[in-house]
Design a protein around this motif. Sequence first.
Motif, mmCIF file in Angstrom:
data_model
loop_
_atom_site.group_PDB
_atom_site.id
_atom_site.type_symbol
_atom_site.label_atom_id
_atom_site.label_comp_id
_atom_site.label_asym_id
_atom_site.label_seq_id
_atom_site.Cartn_x
_atom_site.Cartn_y
_atom_site.Cartn_z
ATOM 1 N N LEU A 194 -0.703 -9.296 17.183
ATOM 2 C CA LEU A 194 0.864 -9.553 17.215
ATOM 3 C C LEU A 194 1.502 -9.866 16.186
ATOM 4 O O LEU A 194 2.645 -9.189 15.923
ATOM 5 N N VAL A 195 0.992 -10.850 15.312
ATOM 6 C CA VAL A 195 1.548 -11.182 13.976
ATOM 7 C C VAL A 195 1.715 -10.056 12.951
ATOM 8 O O VAL A 195 2.864 -9.719 12.468
ATOM 9 N N PHE A 196 0.803 -8.941 12.915
ATOM 10 C CA PHE A 196 0.843 -7.806 12.067
ATOM 11 C C PHE A 196 1.714 -7.142 12.429
ATOM 12 O O PHE A 196 2.623 -6.477 11.915
ATOM 13 N N TRP A 223 6.443 5.563 -0.344
ATOM 14 C CA TRP A 223 5.273 5.224 -0.522
ATOM 15 C C TRP A 223 5.197 3.841 -0.714
ATOM 16 O O TRP A 223 4.388 2.804 -0.257
ATOM 17 N N ASN A 224 5.732 3.350 -1.971
ATOM 18 C CA ASN A 224 5.956 1.744 -2.307
ATOM 19 C C ASN A 224 6.447 0.792 -1.266
ATOM 20 O O ASN A 224 5.915 -0.163 -1.023
ATOM 21 N N THR A 225 7.462 1.413 -0.464
ATOM 22 C CA THR A 225 7.941 0.416 0.420
ATOM 23 C C THR A 225 6.953 0.334 1.668
ATOM 24 O O THR A 225 6.692 -0.984 2.039
ATOM 25 N N PHE A 226 6.170 1.160 2.082
ATOM 26 C CA PHE A 226 5.235 1.165 3.363
ATOM 27 C C PHE A 226 4.049 0.404 2.781
ATOM 28 O O PHE A 226 3.550 -0.400 3.459
ATOM 29 N N PHE A 227 3.691 0.575 1.689
ATOM 30 C CA PHE A 227 2.466 -0.227 0.825
ATOM 31 C C PHE A 227 2.912 -1.866 0.931
ATOM 32 O O PHE A 227 2.088 -2.491 1.216
ATOM 33 N N LEU A 228 4.316 -1.982 0.416
ATOM 34 C CA LEU A 228 4.683 -3.296 0.528
ATOM 35 C C LEU A 228 4.606 -3.787 1.801
ATOM 36 O O LEU A 228 4.328 -5.029 2.139
ATOM 37 N N THR A 229 5.100 -3.173 2.773
ATOM 38 C CA THR A 229 5.170 -3.766 4.374
ATOM 39 C C THR A 229 3.805 -3.947 4.644
ATOM 40 O O THR A 229 3.889 -5.232 5.222
ATOM 41 N N PHE A 230 3.012 -3.123 4.571
ATOM 42 C CA PHE A 230 1.386 -3.370 4.963
ATOM 43 C C PHE A 230 0.931 -4.542 4.303
ATOM 44 O O PHE A 230 -0.023 -5.296 4.742
ATOM 45 N N ARG A 231 1.043 -4.554 3.006
ATOM 46 C CA ARG A 231 0.496 -5.823 2.063
ATOM 47 C C ARG A 231 1.134 -7.150 2.538
ATOM 48 O O ARG A 231 0.386 -8.060 2.771
ATOM 49 N N ILE A 232 2.319 -7.088 2.611
ATOM 50 C CA ILE A 232 3.004 -8.211 3.144
ATOM 51 C C ILE A 232 2.487 -8.794 4.525
ATOM 52 O O ILE A 232 2.287 -9.988 4.823
ATOM 53 N N SER A 233 2.521 -7.772 5.291
ATOM 54 C CA SER A 233 1.848 -7.866 6.704
ATOM 55 C C SER A 233 0.380 -8.327 6.834
ATOM 56 O O SER A 233 -0.125 -9.237 7.654
ATOM 57 N N VAL A 234 -0.457 -7.795 6.067
ATOM 58 C CA VAL A 234 -1.745 -8.447 5.845
ATOM 59 C C VAL A 234 -1.776 -9.759 5.507
ATOM 60 O O VAL A 234 -2.468 -10.636 5.816
ATOM 61 N N ILE A 235 -1.061 -10.201 4.301
ATOM 62 C CA ILE A 235 -1.064 -11.532 3.831
ATOM 63 C C ILE A 235 -0.580 -12.460 4.792
ATOM 64 O O ILE A 235 -1.009 -13.703 5.009
ATOM 65 N N VAL A 236 0.596 -12.207 5.482
ATOM 66 C CA VAL A 236 1.334 -13.187 6.310
ATOM 67 C C VAL A 236 0.323 -13.280 7.632
ATOM 68 O O VAL A 236 -0.157 -14.290 8.112
ATOM 69 N N THR A 237 -0.326 -12.264 8.032
ATOM 70 C CA THR A 237 -1.369 -12.380 9.114
ATOM 71 C C THR A 237 -2.525 -13.179 8.805
ATOM 72 O O THR A 237 -2.908 -14.166 9.622
ATOM 73 N N LEU A 238 -3.146 -13.148 7.672
ATOM 74 C CA LEU A 238 -4.201 -13.949 7.068
ATOM 75 C C LEU A 238 -3.756 -15.375 7.144
ATOM 76 O O LEU A 238 -4.645 -16.204 7.610
ATOM 77 N N LEU A 239 -2.782 -15.672 6.294
ATOM 78 C CA LEU A 239 -2.115 -17.129 6.244
ATOM 79 C C LEU A 239 -2.054 -17.608 7.636
ATOM 80 O O LEU A 239 -2.236 -18.792 7.995
#
Length: 271
Positions: free
Chosen positions: A200-202, A49-65
């Motif tokens: 694409l980025v996400f 759960w922590n790994t998937f949460f971290l993956t999606f959180r980083i993906s969201v941050i990277v996509t927005l930036l």
Amino acid sequence: MMMLMSPAVLVVFALLIVPLSWLIMQSFYADGALSLEHYRRIFTEGIYWNTFFLTFRISVIVTLLALLMGYPVAYAASILPQRWAMLILALVILPFWTSVLVRAYAWLILLQRSGVVNQTLIASGLTDSPLALMHNELGTIIATVHILLPFMVLPLYATMQKIPQDLVQAGASLGGSPLHVFMRVFFPLSLSGVLAGMTLVFVLCLGFYITPELVGGGRTVMASMLVSRNIQLYSDWGAASAVSVVLLICVLAIFYVVSRLVPLERILGAK
């Protein structure tokens, strides 16, 4: 027609259908027997759960930036004369000529405690001691944004280039300020490119491996790294396959939702 299609069908079957079928079958095997144990662990153990949460959180941050940085670049390329637009796009595409591995190591050099970034911050008086910019989530995000930024700029530029300038000029002739015309005319028409670039980025960030592994220093564990560790450390192909299948289902679900808003051809080919 079938004879003409058969070579392509055979290639797809050999390179996509067979490996994917093997992957799915492996995910249902535990200790040599059919089992849902790997999926039970994914949905019940905290590390997954922590790994998937971290993956999606980083993906969201990277996509927005990437969107915040890529939109102005694409906008500038779409309104500037052709020679300047080509120069901007060339600079955007230039990193593609360098391996992702090389770019990841370059960020390690830049972000290390004695690297260019820290030395510049210390010399300018902004900080008294080196900052922890690598082997953590921050360094992973910085390097990933840099590598995935072209995947945001190119779909945006392709969409913006097709926006009729007559509409923008009409808005200005009716008394709209440049900001008002941009917000009411240009930006809404560019939303399909925004959605295509973000998708694409996400999706690419969800499966990113080299950059988090190197720049994250093993401390920022994303889903792709979990797959690798299940194989390298535990030789557990079933667990690795189950994580891959869950990640694949997430990606397919994202594509399905987005395809209801934007055709997949626009996302995959920026048409």
